[in-house]
Design an enzyme around this catalytic site. Structure first.
Site, PDB file in Angstrom:
ATOM      1  N   HIS A  18       0.831  -1.212   0.000  1.00 11.76           N
ATOM      2  CA  HIS A  18       0.000   0.000   0.000  1.00 11.76           C
ATOM      3  C   HIS A  18       0.863   1.258   0.000  1.00 11.76           C
ATOM      4  CE1 HIS A  18      -3.632   2.364   1.049  1.00 11.76           C
ATOM      5  NE2 HIS A  18      -2.746   3.134   1.664  1.00 11.76           N
ATOM      6  N   GLU A  19       1.793   1.322   0.945  1.00  6.60           N
ATOM      7  CA  GLU A  19       2.612   2.523   1.072  1.00  6.60           C
ATOM      8  C   GLU A  19       3.585   2.663  -0.100  1.00  6.60           C
ATOM      9  OE1 GLU A  19       1.736   4.677   3.033  1.00  6.60           O
ATOM     10  OE2 GLU A  19       0.458   3.476   4.350  1.00  6.60           O
ATOM     11  N   HIS A  22       1.975   4.784  -2.793  1.00  6.54           N
ATOM     12  CA  HIS A  22       2.110   6.219  -2.518  1.00  6.54           C
ATOM     13  C   HIS A  22       3.546   6.685  -2.781  1.00  6.54           C
ATOM     14  CE1 HIS A  22      -1.876   6.461  -0.884  1.00  6.54           C
ATOM     15  NE2 HIS A  22      -1.615   5.722   0.173  1.00  6.54           N
TER      16      HIS A  22
END
Length: 418
Positions: A18-19, A22
């Site tokens: 997920h990170e 980003h």
């Protein structure tokens, strides 16, 4: 110990993917990523590489990527303030020392008249007790040193707020998107290991002591008719069985070239979502890489719709908050699933990845979806929302989310241990 390792690996993978979404988009669009963190709270491990601090933190409740400009910059120097400066070989400022200047005897100390670390990258001021005015050019990667802790400055073009609406929206969306990608990849792996469900209604295996075994079902049987209704797909068979608990059903199966009549009574399975019938057969599978690709997409979509449906029931009051699980509940479920085998653990990981992606896209303050909402409003209005007002909304949202997490975790503890 097996469960602990499995949980740590699963949690780490979900948060990392997920990170990373980003992080990757932020880097590609020129944003300065200050920190890439797995977990919250005190640091367990940290290292700095290519401008970014990478940390593993104590509390397994998520993670974050801290990009310059997402929050108010911590660098705030006022006119009249005394600071120390050190320089690189080109005469540019490479360090701005705010306090403890005595620990930097080589620093040139000035009284600031004007400083711009966003656009012009200049510092103007006077040497202490002198009238001569100096003007210095600041290197784009200069460090701001406070209490002996260095923080790289972020020129405006490297801050989150300097990027276009599209770039900021993509950076926020990339995290949840990568969770869906992870789910697709896991289902693709599972499909190529276990096989893809065949298109027709064919039995792959029969559970021991099940209604199907008692009725005489065998592996490779193909159900072609139920109560006079022609059956061609597994979904048709599944729907009729689930709607007929404790009702005897007459079926005709194709066994080789022979049609065999069977009678089976689906067992009643009680569930918070509603009771249903089950006979105890597993759908047959086949190895096919070509079919595994659409299958992985379909499974990700199926889990997504299931999660969204349950969220809708939670919002409308059909489910209570007691059905939600926090880290404790997820750990307990992981413990149960790990005991059933590695493939089921992979399936569970894929499902949680979809769940994480969907939850983060909800338009709630402090979540990616809430921040995307503000970016969308900016696109419609043609100008951004006041950053201070947006910050207050996200702060309140984060506090409420933490409160919800505490409540859910307490419910998990009561359910499991009290």
């Amino acid at each position: 110990m097996t469960t602990v390792i499995a949980f740590i690996l699963m949690f780490g993978l979900l948060v990392f993917v997920h990170e990373f979404g980003h992080f990757y988009v932020a880097k590609k669009t020129g944003m300065l990523v200050r920190e890439f963190a797995i977990g919250f709270g005190p640091k367990v491990f940290s290292t700095v590489k290519n401008e970014t601090l990478y940390t593993i933190r104590l509390l397994p409740m998520g993670g974050y990527v801290r990009v310059a400009g997402e929050d108010p910059e911590i660098i705030d120097i006022k006119p009249g303030q005394h600071i120390g400066l050190t320089f690189n070989n080109d005469g540019e400022v490479k360090e701005i020392i705010v306090n403890n200047k005595e620990k930097h005897p080589d620093a040139f100390v000035i009284e600031v008249e004007h400083i711009d670390l966003d656009h012009a990258l200049t510092i103007q001021g006077y040497e202490i007790n002198e009238d001569e005015k100096y003007s210095f050019r600041v290197n784009r990667k200069a460090s701001f040193i406070m209490d002996e802790k260095a923080t790289q400055i972020a020129p405006y073009d490297r801050q989150f707020s300097s990027k276009t609406v599209g770039q900021r929206g993509l950076q926020l969306f990339a995290g949840p998107f990568m969770n869906f990608v992870l789910s697709i990849v896991i289902f693709l792996v599972l499909a190529n290991i276990q096989g893809v469900p065949v298109k027709e209604m064919q039995v792959g295996a029969v559970a021991d002591n099940s209604p199907a075994q008692e009725a005489g079902f065998q592996a490779d049987d193909k159900v072609i008719e139920i109560e006079g209704q022609s059956i061609s797909k597994w979904e048709d068979f599944q729907e009729i069985v689930q709607e007929s608990p404790n009702e005897t059903l007459e079926m005709i199966v194709l066994r080789g070239e022979q049609q065999v009549p069977l009678e089976v009574t689906p067992a009643l399975i009680e569930s918070p979502e509603g009771d249903f019938g089950q006979v105890g057969v597993i759908q047959a599978t086949e190895k096919s890489f070509v079919r595994s690709i659409p299958y992985s997409l379909e499974e990700t979509y199926r889990w997504s719709t299931m999660i969204l449906t349950n969220l809708g029931k939670l919002i409308t009051g059909q489910f209570s908050i007691d059905v939600l699980s926090g880290p404790v509940g997820i750990y307990d479920a992981t413990d149960q699933i790990v005991k059933t085998g590695f493939m089921n653990f992979l399936m569970w990981t894929a499902a949680l990845s979809v769940n994480l992606g969907i939850i983060n896209l909800l338009p709630l303050p402090a979540l990616d979806g809430g921040r995307l909402l503000f970016v969308g409003l900016e696109a419609v209005r043609g100008k951004p929302i006041d950053p201070q007002k947006e910050g207050v909304v996200h702060f309140i949202g984060f506090a409420l989310l933490m409160l919800l997490m505490i409540i859910v975790t307490w419910n998990d503890i009561q359910r499991l241990f009290l």
